[in-house]
Design a protein around this motif. Structure first.
Motif, PDB file in Angstrom:
ATOM      1  N   ARG A  85      12.647  39.675  35.798  1.00  0.00           N
ATOM      2  CA  ARG A  85      11.977  38.726  36.738  1.00  0.00           C
ATOM      3  C   ARG A  85      11.364  37.750  36.147  1.00  0.00           C
ATOM      4  N   ASP A  87       9.820  34.757  37.831  1.00  0.00           N
ATOM      5  CA  ASP A  87       8.853  34.186  38.757  1.00  0.00           C
ATOM      6  C   ASP A  87       7.702  35.203  39.187  1.00  0.00           C
ATOM      7  N   SER A  88       6.804  34.738  39.276  1.00  0.00           N
ATOM      8  CA  SER A  88       5.651  35.605  39.903  1.00  0.00           C
ATOM      9  C   SER A  88       5.984  35.326  41.520  1.00  0.00           C
ATOM     10  N   GLU A  89       5.364  36.245  42.393  1.00  0.00           N
ATOM     11  CA  GLU A  89       5.493  36.175  43.647  1.00  0.00           C
ATOM     12  C   GLU A  89       4.970  34.482  44.227  1.00  0.00           C
ATOM     13  N   GLU A  90       3.862  34.217  43.629  1.00  0.00           N
ATOM     14  CA  GLU A  90       3.357  32.790  43.959  1.00  0.00           C
ATOM     15  C   GLU A  90       4.242  31.725  43.831  1.00  0.00           C
ATOM     16  N   ASP A  91       4.896  31.710  42.563  1.00  0.00           N
ATOM     17  CA  ASP A  91       5.954  30.749  42.032  1.00  0.00           C
ATOM     18  C   ASP A  91       6.977  30.824  42.945  1.00  0.00           C
ATOM     19  N   PHE A  92       7.504  32.071  43.451  1.00  0.00           N
ATOM     20  CA  PHE A  92       8.769  31.991  44.247  1.00  0.00           C
ATOM     21  C   PHE A  92       8.391  31.569  45.522  1.00  0.00           C
ATOM     22  N   GLU A  93       7.225  31.838  46.232  1.00  0.00           N
ATOM     23  CA  GLU A  93       6.993  31.431  47.335  1.00  0.00           C
ATOM     24  C   GLU A  93       6.742  29.801  47.177  1.00  0.00           C
ATOM     25  N   ARG A  94       5.996  29.244  46.402  1.00  0.00           N
ATOM     26  CA  ARG A  94       6.166  27.904  46.154  1.00  0.00           C
ATOM     27  C   ARG A  94       7.717  27.277  46.063  1.00  0.00           C
ATOM     28  N   ARG A  95       8.269  27.780  45.498  1.00  0.00           N
ATOM     29  CA  ARG A  95       9.621  27.356  45.426  1.00  0.00           C
ATOM     30  C   ARG A  95      10.360  27.480  46.707  1.00  0.00           C
ATOM     31  N   ILE A  96      10.369  28.339  47.208  1.00  0.00           N
ATOM     32  CA  ILE A  96      11.100  28.693  48.749  1.00  0.00           C
ATOM     33  C   ILE A  96      10.563  27.567  49.600  1.00  0.00           C
ATOM     34  N   GLN A  99      11.924  24.248  48.761  1.00  0.00           N
ATOM     35  CA  GLN A  99      13.393  24.003  49.192  1.00  0.00           C
ATOM     36  C   GLN A  99      13.310  23.868  50.884  1.00  0.00           C
TER      37      GLN A  99
END
Length: 110
Positions: A85, A87-96, A99
């Motif tokens: 893993r 990314d943290s959940e926050e980084d993942f959410e920001r990236r999604i 996009q």
């Protein structure tokens, strides 16, 4: 020592000792072949010369061995997943959200 190694040395050795004691007692009372067959479920524990020992071996074979193997395997798989893993959940959410073209959340998170 890392956590799995520490657990295997401290707690795992106790489980292994208990399993070995039960299996060796079963082998002494029933014979090596019959103790193994009861342990893995080929022979019924009731069809042994010492049914109480047979039932103990059967329970160990059905409960203790799979629980131990499953627990260790699950822990080790979880460690490998956590290592990968990035990314943290926050980084993942920001990236999604980026996009998908959605605006960032207020306050930087949930």
């Amino acid at each position: 020592m890392n956590r799995p190694t520490y657990w295997l040395v401290t707690r795992g050795s106790l489980w292994l000792a208990a399993f070995s004691l039960i299996y060796l007692c079963g082998a002494a009372l029933l014979g090596w072949t019959r103790a193994y067959e009861v342990l893995i479920g080929i022979t019924s524990p009731a069809a042994t010369p010492a049914p109480l020992m047979g039932w103990m071996l059967s329970l160990v074979g059905w409960l203790m061995v799979p629980s131990f193997v499953g627990g260790v395997t699950g822990y080790l798989v979880n460690r490998q997943v956590d290592r990968r893993r990035v990314d943290s959940e926050e980084d993942f959410e920001r990236r999604i959200r980026h996009q998908l073209g959605l605006p960032p959340l207020e306050g930087g998170g949930r």
